[in-house]
Design a protein around this motif. Structure first.
Motif, PDB file in Angstrom:
ATOM      1  N   ASP A 112      62.617 -19.933  53.692  1.00  0.00           N
ATOM      2  CA  ASP A 112      62.005 -21.209  54.064  1.00  0.00           C
ATOM      3  C   ASP A 112      61.234 -21.078  55.377  1.00  0.00           C
ATOM      4  O   ASP A 112      61.713 -20.451  56.329  1.00  0.00           O
ATOM      5  CB  ASP A 112      63.075 -22.295  54.222  1.00  0.00           C
ATOM      6  N   GLY A 113      60.066 -21.679  55.416  1.00  0.00           N
ATOM      7  CA  GLY A 113      59.269 -21.682  56.632  1.00  0.00           C
ATOM      8  C   GLY A 113      58.290 -20.538  56.745  1.00  0.00           C
ATOM      9  O   GLY A 113      57.415 -20.546  57.623  1.00  0.00           O
ATOM     10  N   ASP A 114      58.393 -19.552  55.863  1.00  0.00           N
ATOM     11  CA  ASP A 114      57.483 -18.406  55.936  1.00  0.00           C
ATOM     12  C   ASP A 114      56.061 -18.801  55.547  1.00  0.00           C
ATOM     13  O   ASP A 114      55.847 -19.587  54.620  1.00  0.00           O
ATOM     14  CB  ASP A 114      57.945 -17.283  55.011  1.00  0.00           C
ATOM     15  N   ILE A 115      55.115 -18.228  56.252  1.00  0.00           N
ATOM     16  CA  ILE A 115      53.705 -18.341  55.887  1.00  0.00           C
ATOM     17  C   ILE A 115      53.284 -16.979  55.350  1.00  0.00           C
ATOM     18  O   ILE A 115      53.405 -15.960  56.031  1.00  0.00           O
ATOM     19  CB  ILE A 115      52.839 -18.762  57.081  1.00  0.00           C
ATOM     20  N   ILE A 140      54.339 -21.517  52.758  1.00  0.00           N
ATOM     21  CA  ILE A 140      52.916 -21.745  52.528  1.00  0.00           C
ATOM     22  C   ILE A 140      52.261 -20.423  52.172  1.00  0.00           C
ATOM     23  O   ILE A 140      52.444 -19.416  52.870  1.00  0.00           O
ATOM     24  CB  ILE A 140      52.224 -22.337  53.777  1.00  0.00           C
ATOM     25  N   PHE A 141      51.495 -20.417  51.081  1.00  0.00           N
ATOM     26  CA  PHE A 141      50.726 -19.242  50.684  1.00  0.00           C
ATOM     27  C   PHE A 141      49.261 -19.491  51.020  1.00  0.00           C
ATOM     28  O   PHE A 141      48.709 -20.531  50.670  1.00  0.00           O
ATOM     29  CB  PHE A 141      50.902 -18.967  49.195  1.00  0.00           C
ATOM     30  N   VAL A 142      48.654 -18.515  51.704  1.00  0.00           N
ATOM     31  CA  VAL A 142      47.297 -18.716  52.198  1.00  0.00           C
ATOM     32  C   VAL A 142      46.444 -17.468  51.953  1.00  0.00           C
ATOM     33  O   VAL A 142      46.916 -16.340  52.149  1.00  0.00           O
ATOM     34  CB  VAL A 142      47.321 -19.065  53.714  1.00  0.00           C
ATOM     35  N   PRO A 143      45.207 -17.629  51.503  1.00  0.00           N
ATOM     36  CA  PRO A 143      44.325 -16.476  51.326  1.00  0.00           C
ATOM     37  C   PRO A 143      43.983 -15.833  52.670  1.00  0.00           C
ATOM     38  O   PRO A 143      43.825 -16.526  53.682  1.00  0.00           O
ATOM     39  CB  PRO A 143      43.067 -17.081  50.696  1.00  0.00           C
ATOM     40  N   ALA A 165      52.307 -19.847  44.822  1.00  0.00           N
ATOM     41  CA  ALA A 165      52.921 -21.090  45.289  1.00  0.00           C
ATOM     42  C   ALA A 165      53.683 -21.779  44.167  1.00  0.00           C
ATOM     43  O   ALA A 165      54.807 -22.269  44.367  1.00  0.00           O
ATOM     44  CB  ALA A 165      51.852 -22.013  45.863  1.00  0.00           C
ATOM     45  N   GLU A 166      53.097 -21.820  42.990  1.00  0.00           N
ATOM     46  CA  GLU A 166      53.754 -22.474  41.857  1.00  0.00           C
ATOM     47  C   GLU A 166      55.061 -21.775  41.502  1.00  0.00           C
ATOM     48  O   GLU A 166      56.069 -22.427  41.211  1.00  0.00           O
ATOM     49  CB  GLU A 166      52.821 -22.476  40.648  1.00  0.00           C
ATOM     50  N   SER A 167      55.071 -20.458  41.528  1.00  0.00           N
ATOM     51  CA  SER A 167      56.274 -19.699  41.183  1.00  0.00           C
ATOM     52  C   SER A 167      57.417 -19.967  42.144  1.00  0.00           C
ATOM     53  O   SER A 167      58.588 -20.001  41.742  1.00  0.00           O
ATOM     54  CB  SER A 167      55.954 -18.200  41.164  1.00  0.00           C
ATOM     55  N   PHE A 168      57.097 -20.160  43.426  1.00  0.00           N
ATOM     56  CA  PHE A 168      58.136 -20.380  44.436  1.00  0.00           C
ATOM     57  C   PHE A 168      58.358 -21.859  44.749  1.00  0.00           C
ATOM     58  O   PHE A 168      59.151 -22.176  45.641  1.00  0.00           O
ATOM     59  CB  PHE A 168      57.777 -19.636  45.726  1.00  0.00           C
ATOM     60  N   GLY A 169      57.660 -22.736  44.045  1.00  0.00           N
ATOM     61  CA  GLY A 169      57.783 -24.161  44.353  1.00  0.00           C
ATOM     62  C   GLY A 169      57.305 -24.459  45.755  1.00  0.00           C
ATOM     63  O   GLY A 169      57.840 -25.339  46.438  1.00  0.00           O
ATOM     64  N   ALA A 170      56.287 -23.732  46.191  1.00  0.00           N
ATOM     65  CA  ALA A 170      55.814 -23.816  47.577  1.00  0.00           C
ATOM     66  C   ALA A 170      54.420 -24.440  47.636  1.00  0.00           C
ATOM     67  O   ALA A 170      53.882 -24.928  46.638  1.00  0.00           O
ATOM     68  CB  ALA A 170      55.810 -22.423  48.207  1.00  0.00           C
ATOM     69  N   ASP A 207      54.008 -14.654  58.565  1.00  0.00           N
ATOM     70  CA  ASP A 207      55.274 -13.932  58.569  1.00  0.00           C
ATOM     71  C   ASP A 207      55.240 -12.756  57.593  1.00  0.00           C
ATOM     72  O   ASP A 207      55.895 -11.739  57.808  1.00  0.00           O
ATOM     73  CB  ASP A 207      56.416 -14.866  58.167  1.00  0.00           C
ATOM     74  N   ILE A 208      54.487 -12.926  56.517  1.00  0.00           N
ATOM     75  CA  ILE A 208      54.379 -11.911  55.469  1.00  0.00           C
ATOM     76  C   ILE A 208      52.923 -11.823  55.029  1.00  0.00           C
ATOM     77  O   ILE A 208      52.245 -12.846  54.924  1.00  0.00           O
ATOM     78  CB  ILE A 208      55.256 -12.270  54.245  1.00  0.00           C
TER      79      ILE A 208
END
Length: 321
Positions: A112-115, A140-143, A165-170, A207-208
C-alpha cells in the motif's frame, strides 16, 4: 534425559511435533512442560545428531548459483532466472515465462502506498497479461515514458498502466504525449501541460519502476523501428549506443549517451532511476545481453529478471570485457 534412549526419544518426539505436526515452539513448550529456550536447543541437537535431516530439493540448483553470481558481481537486490525447458529460440514462450516471473515478483514486493512506474512495449504487456490473482493494494501506476508510433494499441503505455492498476485494484495515471517529438519546441509545449506536470510530480516519488531493456538490433524494439529516423540511428551508432531504457541510451560501460535527441524525448531520465528502491529490469535473449550488461554496469536496475541463456551470455561478456 538420563540415558541415550531417553534422550533420543525426547529429541525425536519434539522434532516430530515441530517439523511434522507443525506445532510452534511455544506450543511444544507448554505441552512438554519445558522452557521455550530448551525446545530451541533440543531442535538444534536433533539436527546435529542426524535425527532431523533437512534437504532442499533444488531442481534448478544451477540457476540458483547463476543468480547468486550476478547478484554479487553487480550488487543487485535480486536476480530471477527463468529456466528454459523449451526451444530457446521460441521468443514467444520465453517472453511469456519471463512475464509470469516478473508478475509474481511484483505481487511479492508491492505494498500500500507504493508509486509504481512503468515502461511500454511487448515485455511490459506480457507482464500485465500475467497478473492473475494478485493482491489489492492502494497504489498508483504511472507511465515513465510517452506513447510510441506503434499501431498496436495494447503496447501503449497508458493501456499497460491501466491493466496493471486493474489487476491490483489500484489507481492509474496517464500521459498525453509521444515518447519522441518532432522537435524541441513541441516537447517544451507538451511538458508544460497540466496533465504532464501531474505525472512528472509522481516520478520524483517512485518506489518501484519496471522497465524493459531495448537493443537496437532487435526488430521488436518499438522505438528504434518506429519513432527514430535514419539520422537519429546513425547518431546513436556513432556514440556506440548498446541499448536503451525508457528511450534513454547508454553504452556497454553504462555511460549515459546525451545528445540532441534528449531534447525531443519525453521520459524519465536514466540518472533518476538510481534513487528508486526497486528498479526491475525485465529482458531476455542472447542478442540483448550487451544491452543488459550496459544497464547493469550503469546501475540503472537493481533487480534483473531474465532467462538462463541470457544470464550466461551476460557473465561471458562481462568476463571478456
Amino acid at each position: 534425559m538420563q540415558n541415550n534412549d531417553g534422550d533420543t526419544r525426547l529429541l525425536t518426539k519434539i522434532a516430530s511435533m515441530y517439523y511434522i505436526e507443525e506445532l510452534t515452539q511455544s506450543q511444544i513448550s507448554k505441552k512438554m512442560n519445558l522452557e521455550r529456550s530448551m525446545i530451541s536447543r533440543l531442535l538444534k541437537k536433533a539436527r546435529s545428531l542426524g535425527i532431523v535431516e533437512i534437504s532442499v530439493h533444488q531442481e534448478h540448483s544451477g540457476l540458483i548459483d547463476l543468480e547468486a553470481r550476478l547478484e554479487s558481481i553487480f550488487n543487485l537486490k535480486e536476480v530471477i532466472i527463468v529456466p528454459e525447458t523449451y526451444n530457446s529460440l521460441d521468443s514467444t514462450n520465453n517472453k511469456l515465462n519471463i512475464g509470469k516471473a516478473a508478475a509474481r515478483y511484483l505481487d511479492r514486493i508491492i505494498k500500500d502506498g507504493d508509486i509504481v512506474g512503468l515502461a511500454l512495449g511487448t515485455t511490459m504487456l506480457s507482464i500485465a497479461n500475467a497478473l492473475n490473482d494478485t493482491k489489492n493494494v492502494k497504489s498508483i501506476f504511472v507511465p515513465l515514458v510517452g506513447g510510441s508510433d506503434n499501431n498496436k494499441i495494447e503496447y501503449q503505455v497508458n493501456i499497460i498502466a491501466s491493466k496493471f492498476a486493474e489487476s491490483f485494484g489500484a489507481e492509474a495515471q496517464y500521459i498525453s504525449a509521444p515518447v519522441v517529438t518532432t522537435d524541441k519546441r513541441t516537447k517544451e509545449y507538451l511538458i508544460q501541460d497540466a496533465s504532464f506536470t501531474k505525472v512528472k510530480s509522481l516520478w520524483s516519488q517512485l518506489d518501484i519502476a519496471i522497465v524493459g531493456i531495448g537493443a537496437p538490433i532487435q526488430s521488436s524494439n518499438l522505438i528504434w523501428t518506429g519513432a527514430f529516423g535514419n539520422k537519429d540511428i546513425d547518431l546513436l551508432n556513432s556514440k556506440k549506443a548498446v541499448g536503451d531504457i525508457l528511450s534513454r541510451f547508454y553504452d556497454i560501460e553504462g555511460n549515459i549517451i546525451y545528445s540532441e535527441l534528449d531534447e525531443r524525448i519525453i521520459s524519465l531520465d536514466l540518472s533518476l532511476l538510481k534513487d528508486i528502491d526497486f528498479v526491475i529490469g525485465v529482458a531476455e535473449s542472447v542478442e540483448k545481453a550487451p544491452s543488459i550488461l550496459g544497464a547493469l554496469r550503469g546501475k540503472f536496475i537493481n533487480v534483473l529478471i531474465t532467462s538462463e541463456s541470457t544470464a550466461r551470455k551476460i557473465l561471458e561478456l562481462n568476463d571478456s570485457n
